[in-house]
Design a protein around this motif. Structure first.
Motif, PDB file in Angstrom:
ATOM      1  N   TRP A   1       0.830  -1.210   0.000  1.00  0.00           N
ATOM      2  CA  TRP A   1       0.000   0.000   0.000  1.00  0.00           C
ATOM      3  C   TRP A   1       0.865   1.260   0.000  1.00  0.00           C
ATOM      4  CZ3 TRP A   1      -4.710   0.279  -1.556  1.00  0.00           C
ATOM      5  CH2 TRP A   1      -5.542   1.357  -1.232  1.00  0.00           C
TER       6      TRP A   1
ATOM      7  N   ALA B   1      -6.579   1.245  -4.656  1.00  0.00           N
ATOM      8  CA  ALA B   1      -5.617   2.344  -4.705  1.00  0.00           C
ATOM      9  C   ALA B   1      -6.004   3.350  -5.788  1.00  0.00           C
ATOM     10  CB  ALA B   1      -4.211   1.801  -4.958  1.00  0.00           C
TER      11      ALA B   1
ATOM     12  N   VAL C   1      -6.076  -1.255   5.037  1.00  0.00           N
ATOM     13  CA  VAL C   1      -5.334  -2.285   4.304  1.00  0.00           C
ATOM     14  C   VAL C   1      -4.456  -3.055   5.270  1.00  0.00           C
ATOM     15  CG1 VAL C   1      -3.705  -2.681   2.420  1.00  0.00           C
ATOM     16  CG2 VAL C   1      -5.373  -0.841   2.262  1.00  0.00           C
TER      17      VAL C   1
END
Length: 204
Positions: A89, A167, A200
């Motif tokens: 991430w 994302a 996440v």
């Protein structure tokens, strides 16, 4: 940093020429319209022959859409350059730094917005644009899969596609919110806020 093969000099030279042609062409498209701009005019403005133009792009349409291939390659290379033990991430957030100038720089944003309108209003370009944007995500999904999954699960683990899709959704949400704001804060802060909103997991 992870070790990745260097891009050959010939390919780097080709990309530079394609980037320059794209920039010159976009200025012409914005100034006089897409349909009104010819390959001859683009080649002349770039200081090359029409024949040389066709060495880099098969057509005017390919020049417009080709920038998304170049952008996809840049994002993939940026992800390759992130430390292999960095959370995915965070790596994706750093990859999105490539978009900052397209949003924050007034000239680039104006040109980019004009080109997006040309793409949206030209059916053949819009169809190919959707294909290219899918390729951008697929390139990143493949790299995320290698870092997250065992070899025998690549292609069957849903996490890489879910993470990359999330994302990109965060990036779009940040873009919309930043445009709606007074823009006193940098776009990067909006990206940070949007991406921090999703829980996440540590493996990503």
């Amino acid at each position: 940093m992870s070790e990745t093969p260097a891009v050959p000099i010939r390919e780097r030279t080709r990309r530079l020429a394609q980037t320059e042609l794209t920039s010159v062409a976009q200025d012409l498209f914005v100034a006089q319209g897409y349909d009104q701009t010819t390959v001859d005019q683009i080649a002349a403005a770039a200081g090359m022959s029409k024949r040389t133009f066709f060495r880099y792009f098969p057509s005017k349409d390919d020049l417009v859409i080709g920038k998304y291939d170049l952008f996809a390659d840049r994002m993939a290379e940026a992800l390759d350059e992130r430390p292999p033990d960095e959370p995915i991430w965070e790596s994706l957030r750093r990859v999105f730094d490539l978009t900052l100038d397209y949003v924050q720089d007034d000239h680039q944003r104006a040109r980019n917005d004009a080109m997006e309108e040309i793409v949206r209003s030209t059916p053949q370009l819009h169809a190919r644009y959707l294909e290219k944007m899918q390729r951008v995500q697929e390139l990143l999904i493949g790299r995320v899969a290698v870092r997250l999954t065992s070899h025998d699960r690549v292609g069957t683990d849903p996490r890489p596609a879910a993470i990359v899709g999330a994302a990109f959704a965060c990036m779009q949400a940040a873009r919309q919110a930043w445009f709606a704001s007074d823009r006193s804060e940098p776009f990067g802060s909006y990206l940070d806020t949007a991406m921090s909103a999703l829980p996440v997991g540590p493996d990503s």
